[in-house]
Motif scaffolding. Structure first.
Motif, short mmCIF file in Angstrom:
data_model
loop_
_atom_site.label_atom_id
_atom_site.label_comp_id
_atom_site.label_asym_id
_atom_site.label_seq_id
_atom_site.Cartn_x
_atom_site.Cartn_y
_atom_site.Cartn_z
N PHE A 132 0.82 -1.21 0.00
CA PHE A 132 0.00 0.00 0.00
C PHE A 132 0.86 1.26 0.00
O PHE A 132 0.49 2.27 -0.61
N SER A 133 2.00 1.23 0.68
CA SER A 133 2.88 2.40 0.67
C SER A 133 3.51 2.60 -0.71
O SER A 133 3.76 3.74 -1.13
N PHE A 134 3.75 1.49 -1.42
CA PHE A 134 4.31 1.59 -2.77
C PHE A 134 3.42 2.44 -3.67
O PHE A 134 3.90 3.33 -4.39
N PHE A 135 2.10 2.18 -3.64
CA PHE A 135 1.18 2.93 -4.48
C PHE A 135 1.12 4.40 -4.06
O PHE A 135 0.96 5.29 -4.90
N LYS A 136 1.26 4.66 -2.78
CA LYS A 136 1.27 6.05 -2.31
C LYS A 136 2.53 6.76 -2.78
O LYS A 136 2.52 7.95 -3.08
N MET A 137 3.64 6.02 -2.83
CA MET A 137 4.92 6.61 -3.25
C MET A 137 4.90 7.04 -4.72
O MET A 137 5.69 7.89 -5.14
#
Length: 243
Positions: A132-137
């Motif tokens: 989920f953090s990957f998509f936010k990045m």
């Protein structure tokens, strides 16, 4: 009094946040709902506001034009606008369901030979945060605007929205590396607890906004699925803390 307007120039969740914030700043505007696919905004007013006044508060790249007013409906019925949104929910949430399925299957496969519920949950939570953090990045500039639309802490402390993707990455690594797991669990309860409060309020207010759980790359609506997704992580954290 409700009116539907067409707004040209919107391209992402950040645009939705800007439009909602700008139109909501006007006196006599009580609610603003934006549909990016239809390029429409449903504005509830206590007193009629002229089109020129609406245009003046928007950024230059957005152009607003009036459509037909929405008639009041009985409390147990829905407008065509709401029905169309409901029908498309599952299709819009398909990426979220697929990601959760992959994370679950991966976490199971990692431990199926020597099964442990605790190890499964730690890997599930770790992979959840990393993915989920990957998509936010992917959109660190646009994510904060979307996140601030419903997270209570992000609304009051703007810098929190900017560092949130990095917090998720750190928590993911802590779970996967089994580093200070208890601290990571406590932070999870605090962080997701705050977000869940904002999600719950958004759902109760029936506001049509984008969920920032997968950043701005995937256009996900704020639905009950977002609440369930956070609830699963919170329940896992509680179970591990009391076990």
């Amino acid at each position: 009094m409700k009116h539907i307007y067409r707004i040209e120039g919107m391209t992402c969740s950040s645009c939705i946040a800007n439009v909602v914030k700008s139109l909501g700043s006007l006196d006599n505007v009580t609610d603003v709902k934006v549909n990016l696919e239809n390029k429409e905004a449903e504005i509830t007013m206590s007193k009629h506001i002229g089109l020129s006044d609406l245009q003046n508060v928007l950024q230059e790249k957005y152009t607003i034009s009036e459509k037909t007013p929405v008639k009041k409906v009985a409390s147990n019925t829905f407008s065509d606008f709401e029905i169309a949104q409901e029908k498309s929910k599952f299709v819009q949430l398909k990426p979220l369901f697929l990601i959760l399925l992959y994370i679950t299957v991966t976490s199971i496969l990692l431990h199926y030979k020597d099964w442990s519920w605790r190890e499964f949950m730690l890997d599930f939570m770790g992979l959840f945060y990393i993915v989920f953090s990957f998509f936010k990045m992917l959109d660190l500039k646009g994510f904060p605007d979307s996140f601030r639309m419903y997270d209570p802490l992000a609304k009051k402390v703007p810098v929190y929205a900017k560092v949130y993707p990095f917090i998720e990455t750190a928590l993911g690594l802590m779970f996967l590396l089994r580093f200070e797991v208890k601290i990571a669990l406590i932070i999870t309860l605090i962080v997701l607890g705050i977000t869940t409060i904002g999600v719950t309020k958004t759902l109760l207010d029936k506001k049509a906004i984008r969920c920032a759980c997968l950043g701005t790359a995937l256009k996900l609506p704020m639905t009950e699925a977002t609440f369930i997704e956070n609830a699963i992580m919170i329940v896992m954290a509680i179970l591990m803390l009391i076990s």
